[in-house]
Design a protein around this motif. Structure first.
Motif, mmCIF file in Angstrom:
data_model
loop_
_atom_site.group_PDB
_atom_site.id
_atom_site.type_symbol
_atom_site.label_atom_id
_atom_site.label_comp_id
_atom_site.label_asym_id
_atom_site.label_seq_id
_atom_site.Cartn_x
_atom_site.Cartn_y
_atom_site.Cartn_z
ATOM 1 N N ALA A 13 -11.715 -14.059 -23.380
ATOM 2 C CA ALA A 13 -11.198 -12.703 -23.209
ATOM 3 C C ALA A 13 -11.360 -12.357 -21.733
ATOM 4 N N PRO A 14 -10.267 -12.256 -20.993
ATOM 5 C CA PRO A 14 -10.374 -12.164 -19.538
ATOM 6 C C PRO A 14 -11.160 -10.952 -19.040
ATOM 7 N N LYS A 15 -10.976 -9.788 -19.677
ATOM 8 C CA LYS A 15 -11.614 -8.572 -19.140
ATOM 9 C C LYS A 15 -13.135 -8.649 -19.164
ATOM 10 N N PRO A 16 -13.778 -8.899 -20.343
ATOM 11 C CA PRO A 16 -15.250 -8.985 -20.314
ATOM 12 C C PRO A 16 -15.758 -10.163 -19.508
ATOM 13 N N PHE A 17 -15.017 -11.292 -19.528
ATOM 14 C CA PHE A 17 -15.486 -12.472 -18.793
ATOM 15 C C PHE A 17 -15.479 -12.217 -17.292
ATOM 16 N N GLN A 70 -20.139 -13.123 -33.563
ATOM 17 C CA GLN A 70 -18.837 -12.620 -33.979
ATOM 18 C C GLN A 70 -18.906 -11.991 -35.362
ATOM 19 N N GLU A 71 -19.620 -12.641 -36.272
ATOM 20 C CA GLU A 71 -19.714 -12.144 -37.641
ATOM 21 C C GLU A 71 -20.416 -10.785 -37.688
ATOM 22 N N LEU A 72 -21.516 -10.641 -36.953
ATOM 23 C CA LEU A 72 -22.316 -9.421 -37.029
ATOM 24 C C LEU A 72 -21.814 -8.331 -36.089
ATOM 25 N N MET A 127 -20.230 -6.477 -26.327
ATOM 26 C CA MET A 127 -19.260 -7.388 -25.703
ATOM 27 C C MET A 127 -19.809 -8.002 -24.415
ATOM 28 N N ASN A 128 -20.659 -7.259 -23.703
ATOM 29 C CA ASN A 128 -21.266 -7.815 -22.495
ATOM 30 C C ASN A 128 -22.201 -8.965 -22.830
ATOM 31 N N HIS A 144 -18.296 -3.137 -29.546
ATOM 32 C CA HIS A 144 -17.393 -2.605 -28.519
ATOM 33 C C HIS A 144 -18.009 -1.410 -27.814
ATOM 34 N N ASN A 145 -19.321 -1.353 -27.842
ATOM 35 C CA ASN A 145 -19.992 -0.278 -27.129
ATOM 36 C C ASN A 145 -20.458 -0.778 -25.772
ATOM 37 N N GLY A 146 -20.732 0.126 -24.919
ATOM 38 C CA GLY A 146 -21.260 -0.249 -23.611
ATOM 39 C C GLY A 146 -20.144 -0.564 -22.634
ATOM 40 N N ARG A 147 -20.397 -0.369 -21.385
ATOM 41 C CA ARG A 147 -19.414 -0.614 -20.347
ATOM 42 C C ARG A 147 -19.638 -1.980 -19.739
#
Length: 460
Positions: free
Chosen positions: A113-117, A180-182, A186-187, A453-456
């Motif tokens: 995933a380009p954005k978080p990476f 992924q399951e839990l 994302m960071n 999907h929380n956190g910046r």
């Protein structure tokens, strides 16, 4: 098995000839071996589906595949078919590096995933490059000092550093699947995933550099040359992979292949470029793993959009399928070979202290690199202590370390290579089965579950 005496006695009759192999026997044995491999793959996928469906996290898919290989290999070991089965199903590091690893590594880069990476790219590079170097040196030095103080089997400094390099290769396939399951931050996922992908490439480059230094009898005075050699290999491989990726992007953009009657040609060319990148780097004496990883990242970003819609669906599905098959087969393959191989269990102390030293080296790696990253990050984007602990815990050892340990058996003198191989085998089984199985509990204890999907995203 009794052997025929084929030595002719003077004046005696000629020795009896060995009984001819019945026609078709060899092909039948090969067919049975392939059937065994396919049966284990089918069992691994079905068992993995059942485990996912019932949310059984204490036995992840990778652990299940490893157990299947261990059980079948153990049964083969006690049967009278051991010799023939060993011929059907033997772990060859060349087969692993040339055919099984490339699709896994390419898919890792292709599916990023380009954005978080890229938002965490600075931190990922710090953990993968500096962190792996720290973990490798700390492990190697501790193993060497442990030998000097008679705590464990003694290895020379060069061989200790080779062991440190190979065992620093992490393989958190099990951990990431549970992430992924839990649903985790994302960071955190980007850091673990990005570090593991680059870490494999760095560990291979470090191992080859250490092996070259040992074979050339280089001393500590040439430390700068060792670092320069490593950086030359890594940067050269990265440049090779990026270059092939951009060439593929230009080809698909301007060659006009995305028309209705050229889908097959378009798909074939897209599939061939990753292997071209890998083999080009290997042929130049660089790291094919680094090259194909960055080819995957570049091809997803710039080449994929130039494909027709039908070829895009095919490419995504094909590489995902190939990677899934290769990952399952690697763990089965590894478990089977662990059960079949001759192990050197006479140095239990080496195994025990190696596990302790690896934990210390991993902690030194993670916490020191996190401290450096947090120094340059703003206060609201620091890597929290819970994430640092999760990073430390997710440092499983897997197929990469196992394959490099097999290579060490050939690279090092009798006894030393076998001891390293047995220690690596024990560490792989322990981390995949125990740490992999307890990952869900660890994530819940650290309270990093359910905030996928929380956190910046961080800037570094």
């Amino acid at each position: 098995m009794l052997e025929l005496n084929t030595t002719r006695q003077p004046g005696g009759p000629p020795p009896p000839l060995p009984a001819p192999t019945p026609p078709g026997t060899e092909q039948q044995a090969e067919g049975a071996g392939i059937l065994l491999q396919i049966s284990m793959l089918v069992l691994a996928f079905v068992l993995g589906h059942v485990l996912r469906r019932h949310k059984i996290y204490y036995l992840p898919e990778a652990s299940a595949s490893l157990l299947i290989g261990l059980i079948v290999g153990g049964l083969a070991n006690i049967s009278n078919k051991e010799t023939s089965i060993r011929g059907w199903f033997n772990f060859h590091e060349e087969f692993f590096f040339l055919f099984l690893l490339p699709p896994i590594i390419f898919q890792s880069g292709f599916s990023l995933a380009p954005k978080p990476f890229f938002s965490n790219f600075g931190a990922i590079i710090t953990f993968a490059l500096l962190g792996t170097l720290i973990a490798s040196i700390v492990t190697g030095v501790l193993v060497y000092l442990g030998g000097l103080t008679y705590l464990m089997y003694r290895l020379p400094l060069g061989e200790s550093l080779m062991f440190g390099a190979l065992i620093s290769a992490t393989d958190p396939v099990t951990v990431l699947s549970i992430f992924q399951e839990l649903g985790t931050d994302m960071n955190l996922y980007a850091l673990v995933f990005g570090e593991s992908v680059l870490n494999d490439a760095v560990a291979i480059s470090l191992y080859r550099t250490m092996a070259s230094v040992r074979s050339n009898d280089s001393s500590g005075q040439n430390l700068l040359l060792v670092i320069l050699s490593f950086l030359e290999t890594f940067v050269g491989s990265l440049s090779s992979g990026v270059g092939v990726g951009f060439i593929s992007a230009l080809l698909f953009k301007y060659a006009g292949l995305n028309v209705e009657n050229l889908h097959n040609l378009e798909s074939c060319l897209f599939v061939l470029f990753p292997y071209f990148s890998y083999m080009l780097a290997e042929g130049l004496g660089l790291s094919g793993i680094v090259s194909i990883l960055f080819t995957g990242i570049v091809m997803k970003r710039y080449t994929f959009s130039n494909l027709s819609e039908k070829s895009q669906h095919f490419a995504s599905a094909f590489f995902h399928l190939l990677s899934s098959l290769a990952e399952a087969f690697v763990f089965i393959y590894m478990g089977f070979d662990i059960a079949m191989e001759q192990q050197s269990w006479s140095h239990i102390g080496f195994i025990f202290f190696s596990i302790l030293f690896i934990g210390v080296a991993r902690a030194t790696n993670v916490f020191s690199c996190a401290y450096l990253v947090n120094l340059v990050r703003p206060a609201n984007r620091q890597i929290p202590m819970q994430h640092q602990k999760a990073l430390w815990y997710s440092g499983l050892r897997g197929a990469m370390a196992f394959a490099l340990a097999l290579q060490a058996v050939h690279d090092l003198p009798d006894g030393h290579g076998q001891t390293i191989f047995t220690a690596t085998t024990a560490i792989v089984v322990l981390t995949v089965l125990l740490i992999g199985g307890s990952t869900g509990t660890m994530l819940e204890a650290l309270k990093v579950v359910g905030d996928g999907h929380n956190g910046r995203l961080g800037d570094v």
